[in-house]
Design a protein around this motif. Structure first.
Motif, PDB file in Angstrom:
ATOM      1  N   TRP A  79       0.832  -1.211   0.000  1.00  0.00           N
ATOM      2  CA  TRP A  79       0.000   0.000   0.000  1.00  0.00           C
ATOM      3  C   TRP A  79       0.862   1.256   0.000  1.00  0.00           C
ATOM      4  O   TRP A  79       0.674   2.146  -0.834  1.00  0.00           O
ATOM      5  CB  TRP A  79      -0.918  -0.029   1.216  1.00  0.00           C
ATOM      6  CG  TRP A  79      -1.956   1.042   1.233  1.00  0.00           C
ATOM      7  CD1 TRP A  79      -2.200   1.977   0.264  1.00  0.00           C
ATOM      8  CD2 TRP A  79      -2.910   1.289   2.265  1.00  0.00           C
ATOM      9  NE1 TRP A  79      -3.239   2.798   0.627  1.00  0.00           N
ATOM     10  CE2 TRP A  79      -3.697   2.389   1.856  1.00  0.00           C
ATOM     11  CE3 TRP A  79      -3.180   0.681   3.489  1.00  0.00           C
ATOM     12  CZ2 TRP A  79      -4.722   2.899   2.646  1.00  0.00           C
ATOM     13  CZ3 TRP A  79      -4.211   1.181   4.269  1.00  0.00           C
ATOM     14  CH2 TRP A  79      -4.963   2.288   3.849  1.00  0.00           C
ATOM     15  N   VAL A  80       1.819   1.340   0.913  1.00  0.00           N
ATOM     16  CA  VAL A  80       2.612   2.565   1.042  1.00  0.00           C
ATOM     17  C   VAL A  80       3.730   2.645   0.004  1.00  0.00           C
ATOM     18  O   VAL A  80       4.434   3.659  -0.067  1.00  0.00           O
ATOM     19  CB  VAL A  80       3.209   2.688   2.456  1.00  0.00           C
ATOM     20  CG1 VAL A  80       2.117   2.739   3.494  1.00  0.00           C
ATOM     21  CG2 VAL A  80       4.186   1.553   2.748  1.00  0.00           C
ATOM     22  N   ASN A  81       3.883   1.598  -0.812  1.00  0.00           N
ATOM     23  CA  ASN A  81       4.896   1.659  -1.870  1.00  0.00           C
ATOM     24  C   ASN A  81       4.385   2.375  -3.109  1.00  0.00           C
ATOM     25  O   ASN A  81       5.156   2.690  -4.014  1.00  0.00           O
ATOM     26  CB  ASN A  81       5.342   0.232  -2.230  1.00  0.00           C
ATOM     27  CG  ASN A  81       6.573   0.223  -3.107  1.00  0.00           C
ATOM     28  OD1 ASN A  81       7.551   0.932  -2.849  1.00  0.00           O
ATOM     29  ND2 ASN A  81       6.545  -0.584  -4.160  1.00  0.00           N
ATOM     30  N   GLN A  82       3.085   2.627  -3.155  1.00  0.00           N
ATOM     31  CA  GLN A  82       2.508   3.324  -4.302  1.00  0.00           C
ATOM     32  C   GLN A  82       2.692   4.833  -4.149  1.00  0.00           C
ATOM     33  O   GLN A  82       3.032   5.330  -3.079  1.00  0.00           O
ATOM     34  CB  GLN A  82       1.020   2.971  -4.417  1.00  0.00           C
ATOM     35  CG  GLN A  82       0.754   1.481  -4.549  1.00  0.00           C
ATOM     36  CD  GLN A  82      -0.721   1.157  -4.509  1.00  0.00           C
ATOM     37  OE1 GLN A  82      -1.556   2.016  -4.785  1.00  0.00           O
ATOM     38  NE2 GLN A  82      -1.059  -0.075  -4.178  1.00  0.00           N
ATOM     39  N   ARG A  83       2.448   5.536  -5.225  1.00  0.00           N
ATOM     40  CA  ARG A  83       2.615   6.989  -5.240  1.00  0.00           C
ATOM     41  C   ARG A  83       1.254   7.666  -5.123  1.00  0.00           C
ATOM     42  O   ARG A  83       0.396   7.503  -5.982  1.00  0.00           O
ATOM     43  CB  ARG A  83       3.313   7.448  -6.533  1.00  0.00           C
ATOM     44  CG  ARG A  83       4.731   6.929  -6.672  1.00  0.00           C
ATOM     45  CD  ARG A  83       5.388   7.474  -7.933  1.00  0.00           C
ATOM     46  NE  ARG A  83       6.764   7.024  -8.059  1.00  0.00           N
ATOM     47  CZ  ARG A  83       7.810   7.610  -7.493  1.00  0.00           C
ATOM     48  NH1 ARG A  83       7.624   8.705  -6.760  1.00  0.00           N
ATOM     49  NH2 ARG A  83       9.034   7.137  -7.644  1.00  0.00           N
ATOM     50  N   TYR A  84       1.060   8.400  -4.032  1.00  0.00           N
ATOM     51  CA  TYR A  84      -0.167   9.174  -3.839  1.00  0.00           C
ATOM     52  C   TYR A  84       0.092  10.181  -2.725  1.00  0.00           C
ATOM     53  O   TYR A  84       1.062  10.081  -1.962  1.00  0.00           O
ATOM     54  CB  TYR A  84      -1.347   8.259  -3.471  1.00  0.00           C
ATOM     55  CG  TYR A  84      -1.064   7.312  -2.346  1.00  0.00           C
ATOM     56  CD1 TYR A  84      -1.175   7.701  -1.015  1.00  0.00           C
ATOM     57  CD2 TYR A  84      -0.674   5.992  -2.616  1.00  0.00           C
ATOM     58  CE1 TYR A  84      -0.917   6.833   0.014  1.00  0.00           C
ATOM     59  CE2 TYR A  84      -0.409   5.121  -1.585  1.00  0.00           C
ATOM     60  CZ  TYR A  84      -0.533   5.539  -0.275  1.00  0.00           C
ATOM     61  OH  TYR A  84      -0.259   4.672   0.739  1.00  0.00           O
ATOM     62  N   ALA A  85      -0.767  11.160  -2.634  1.00  0.00           N
ATOM     63  CA  ALA A  85      -0.610  12.205  -1.617  1.00  0.00           C
ATOM     64  C   ALA A  85      -0.848  11.631  -0.224  1.00  0.00           C
ATOM     65  O   ALA A  85      -1.774  10.845  -0.019  1.00  0.00           O
ATOM     66  CB  ALA A  85      -1.592  13.348  -1.887  1.00  0.00           C
ATOM     67  N   GLY A  86      -0.014  12.025   0.712  1.00  0.00           N
ATOM     68  CA  GLY A  86      -0.142  11.553   2.082  1.00  0.00           C
ATOM     69  C   GLY A  86       0.511  10.224   2.358  1.00  0.00           C
ATOM     70  O   GLY A  86       0.298   9.636   3.425  1.00  0.00           O
ATOM     71  N   ARG A  87       1.320   9.729   1.420  1.00  0.00           N
ATOM     72  CA  ARG A  87       1.967   8.429   1.604  1.00  0.00           C
ATOM     73  C   ARG A  87       2.902   8.447   2.812  1.00  0.00           C
ATOM     74  O   ARG A  87       2.967   7.476   3.571  1.00  0.00           O
ATOM     75  CB  ARG A  87       2.736   8.053   0.342  1.00  0.00           C
ATOM     76  CG  ARG A  87       3.450   6.718   0.426  1.00  0.00           C
ATOM     77  CD  ARG A  87       4.207   6.402  -0.842  1.00  0.00           C
ATOM     78  NE  ARG A  87       5.215   7.422  -1.126  1.00  0.00           N
ATOM     79  CZ  ARG A  87       6.094   7.338  -2.119  1.00  0.00           C
ATOM     80  NH1 ARG A  87       6.048   6.300  -2.949  1.00  0.00           N
ATOM     81  NH2 ARG A  87       6.997   8.284  -2.322  1.00  0.00           N
ATOM     82  N   GLY A  88       3.617   9.546   3.009  1.00  0.00           N
ATOM     83  CA  GLY A  88       4.540   9.636   4.133  1.00  0.00           C
ATOM     84  C   GLY A  88       3.832   9.565   5.476  1.00  0.00           C
ATOM     85  O   GLY A  88       4.310   8.916   6.413  1.00  0.00           O
ATOM     86  N   LEU A  89       2.660  10.208   5.574  1.00  0.00           N
ATOM     87  CA  LEU A  89       1.899  10.165   6.818  1.00  0.00           C
ATOM     88  C   LEU A  89       1.387   8.753   7.099  1.00  0.00           C
ATOM     89  O   LEU A  89       1.356   8.313   8.254  1.00  0.00           O
ATOM     90  CB  LEU A  89       0.732  11.146   6.753  1.00  0.00           C
ATOM     91  CG  LEU A  89       1.099  12.633   6.742  1.00  0.00           C
ATOM     92  CD1 LEU A  89      -0.154  13.485   6.584  1.00  0.00           C
ATOM     93  CD2 LEU A  89       1.833  13.006   8.031  1.00  0.00           C
ATOM     94  N   LEU A  90       0.992   8.050   6.040  1.00  0.00           N
ATOM     95  CA  LEU A  90       0.507   6.689   6.222  1.00  0.00           C
ATOM     96  C   LEU A  90       1.639   5.764   6.668  1.00  0.00           C
ATOM     97  O   LEU A  90       1.455   4.906   7.541  1.00  0.00           O
ATOM     98  CB  LEU A  90      -0.107   6.176   4.923  1.00  0.00           C
ATOM     99  CG  LEU A  90      -0.874   4.855   5.016  1.00  0.00           C
ATOM    100  CD1 LEU A  90      -2.018   4.967   6.007  1.00  0.00           C
ATOM    101  CD2 LEU A  90      -1.396   4.445   3.649  1.00  0.00           C
TER     102      LEU A  90
END
Length: 278
Positions: A79-90
């Protein structure tokens, strides 16, 4: 150059193992010389109902927490390996339980599980459902500990999977996309085989962690009620430090080490044809 590492291993690994083996074969009462007992301590373990209960608890504990933690860690990493906004927070949210000290994490869940003021029972009360004594019931004490462990460890194992995912060659992934448009097919036929070394590493560490839990037990249940949540290492702690029986604790230590070695050997044997490092 190897001497410092050898000294540390000898002092903190090999010497304690030899000492435990020696204690397991001898009996020593306070103030009296030790006497050779042979396999008497191991025979006593087989007749010990608390040991059998702790062994059953630990096997169930490992059978549940290890696969669930590993699968959840892999899912979070994908999930967190994908590129989208807020990935760092997740990523931060998933990893936060890992950085909490064991005792602090256990105290947080102690508030969740409290029978009267606990968050879980308050949520149930809001839905019109009667609360439950999660840690005081023999049927729910061990599952409650499993939930805490999965919550604590999944984020830690996620880091290893995330690092492994980011090290996969983009050329291989592009070739897989050309071969099949199905994301499930690419995951099953390309990504998971490439993650096999990481999976083996994570599973072995998760299994070791499942047999060395003490902190959560000490804060949440202390092995109760009626030994329903007693695990092997906590029982070993009680024998060695509460009852001061070094001989019996040594026998229990040898059994625990042998059990861990057997489980690790089985894992390596089962994965010998599926784990490739190149």
């Amino acid at each position: 150059m190897l001497l410092p590492a050898l000294v540390l291993l000898a002092a903190f690994t090999y010497w304690p193992i030899a000492g435990s083996l020696w204690h397991s074969l001898h009996m020593q009462a306070p103030g009296l010389p030790s006497t050779f007992a042979g396999a008497e301590q191991f025979t006593a373990l087989l007749d010990d109902p608390v040991f059998r209960q702790a062994l059953r608890n630990n096997l169930w504990y490992a059978l549940v927490t290890v696969p669930v933690s590993v699968v959840l860690a892999l899912a979070m990493a994908l999930w967190v390996n994908q590129r989208y906004a807020g990935r760092g927070l997740l990523r931060l949210a998933f990893f936060t339980p890992t950085v909490l000290p064991m005792v602090a994490a256990a105290n947080i869940w102690l508030f969740f599980y409290a029978p009267d003021i606990g968050l879980l029972n308050r949520l149930l009360a809001a839905l019109g459902i009667a609360g439950h004594n999660w840690l005081g019931d023999t049927d729910t004490a061990l599952p409650a500990l499993m939930v805490v462990t999965i919550w604590k460890e999944a984020g830690f194992f996620m880091i290893f999977y995330l690092a492994a995912l980011q090290s996969i060659s983009t050329e291989l992934l592009d070739a897989a996309r050309l071969e099949s448009p199905s994301a499930w097919y690419r995951l099953r036929r390309v990504v998971l085989p490439l993650l096999a070394p990481t999976t083996l590493f994570v599973v072995v560490n998760a299994l070791i962690n499942a047999f060395k839990l003490v902190d959560h037990l000490f804060v949440l249940t202390r092995g109760g009620p009626n030994n329903a949540s007693t695990l092997l290492l906590y029982y070993l702690y009680e024998i060695a430090f509460k009852f001061q029986d070094a001989s019996y604790a040594g026998a229990l230590t040898v059994v625990l080490l042998a059990l861990l070695a057997l489980c690790s050997a089985i894992q390596f044997w089962l994965s010998r044809n599926r784990v490739h490092y190149r």
